[in-house]
Design an enzyme around this catalytic site. Sequence first.
Site, PDB file in Angstrom:
ATOM      1  CD  GLU A 151      -3.841  -6.351   3.325  1.00  0.00           C
ATOM      2  OE1 GLU A 151      -4.599  -5.686   4.063  1.00  0.00           O
ATOM      3  OE2 GLU A 151      -2.623  -6.142   3.247  1.00  0.00           O
ATOM      4  CD  GLU A 195      -2.935  -1.126   2.327  1.00  0.00           C
ATOM      5  OE1 GLU A 195      -2.736  -0.396   3.310  1.00  0.00           O
ATOM      6  OE2 GLU A 195      -3.975  -1.793   2.172  1.00  0.00           O
TER       7      GLU A 195
END
Length: 488
Positions: free
Chosen positions: A276, A131
């Site tokens: 995720e 991220e």
Amino acid sequence: MIRRQPGMDRFLQLLAAGVAVLLLVAPPAMADDDIVEVGVNWGSQLSHPLLPGSVVKMLKANRIARVKMFDADSWPVGALVDSGIEVMLGIPNDMLETMSSSYGNAQDWVKENVTAYGDKLKLKYVAVGNEPFLKAYNGSFMKTTFPALKNIQKALDEAGVGNTVKAVVPLNADVYVSPDDKPSSGAFRPDINGLMTDMVKFLHDHGAPFVVNIYPFLSLYQSDNFPFEFAFFDGGKNIQDKGGVTYSNVFDANYDTLVHALKKAGVPDLKVIVGEAGWPTDGNKYANFKLARRFYDGLLRKLAKNEGTPVRKGKMEVYLFGLFDEDMKSIAPGNFERHWGIFTYDGKPKFPIDLTGQGHEKLLSPVTDVKYLPNQWCVFDDGAEDKSKLPSNVQYACASGDCTALGYGCSCNGLDEKSNISYAFNMYFQMQDQDVRACDFEGLAKITDKNASTRGCLFPVQIISASARVAPALLLAALLALLVIVFV
Ligand SMILES: *[C@@H]1O[C@H](CO)[C@@H](O)[C@H](O)[C@H]1NC(C)=O
Ligand SMILES: *[C@@H]1O[C@H](CO)[C@@H](O)[C@H](O)[C@H]1NC(C)=O
Ligand SMILES: *[C@@H]1O[C@H](CO)[C@@H](O)[C@H](O)[C@H]1NC(C)=O
Ligand SMILES: *[C@@H]1O[C@H](CO)[C@@H](O)[C@H](O)[C@H]1NC(C)=O
């Protein structure tokens, strides 16, 4: 020439027939509805990690065939060697600078963490950063991520594994936006649109997928106006998009917002993987077993149907987040951060979950061979004379320990003041491996062998950390080796 006896022939015929019948009648070793397509994230931010070998055994017992990691630590990776489990390794954000600054560094990484394992590791992806374009990072990794991605893919290609191992960049769903909340208006965030466009073209050219993390829990957590039912998969709220397209859950809507952004960036068919997806079980009023079960049940049933989303039909590749609660995770995003596990810190399943999406009410197999510290707890000593130092000691305990279960709507929110203090002291004491010096708190605490847990609020006893378990064995091995060298 040896002539077989007729009786023997008959026996062999019967045997062959028997085997044939067995093959037809006996159920295959793995029935269709037993195949677990969904992957899991195996994080490592625990103060007391479980033995990697025991974790891999548990993964196999649960038929989990894909695992995603956040680094390439050789201990857990070594445990995955020859397991047949497909692996995504990670390069942490703090290594992006190194990987981008020189191609040689990327080559070294690939040599040590990929090619060294040869065919024994079923490696599929290398996640470059995690991220990295998160708004909270203020652009810190904006310059290094894409060059690092290019270097790693090039190193994989030159090592001769580029066809099977792809470099990817797992991104948070905050890299794309939709001004009117409709998926069809999806586009990459204006501040990174150029960078994202170049990057997705690169991924496309190299046959690599886009990896995105999608969290309906965060939609709910971040906005009081978010329609509660829309976070789940069992209906109750729909939104309409252009052309009569209807969304019944935010997971699909979010995914399709990305698909539309990819279309606008010129790569409409780029493969998407959800790196995720999950729901925490403590640390917030929406984080509990009941809602987590509801989310996972809906998600897994949906995935099993291979229906995809309104604009991307078909099978989806998804990794659940995550395997275990991780007590060392930063709680900057929220107190729920340490409670994402479908298993507890000590490897026990939290609630029934059917990874095959058939909706069977069953618990996953736990991690076995877990060893605990002694059954003792650190609690507030009511008889202590000077209580003026309580606040500073509780603060200290909570800063280094984990008090995230004490807040509003959390599992230990109902405690009275004394138990509240005890909880904080105990969490610190357990994290410090029950060191007696960690249960002093300026004379305000004492050790007890009476289970301090109350209904709904677990006062845990910590496990013996993996490293503490193997250290004596390693020492012994070293000693033996020394003896052998000296005496032989
Ligand atoms: C291989 O991965 C490990 C674990 O993530 C890392 O510490 C190490 O620096 C990597 N090796 C190289 C040569 O970069
Ligand atoms: C990003 O900026 C904010 C506000 O300026 C600051 O509080 C925060 O620490 C910064 N984060 C990082 C990772 O640099
Ligand atoms: C217990 O601790 C939590 C977190 O520090 C705090 O919010 C709560 O008010 C405390 N409760 C009592 C009864 O002291
Ligand atoms: C302490 O009690 C709780 C709640 O009854 C229980 O779940 C836990 O297993 C107990 N711990 C030990 C070490 O016996």
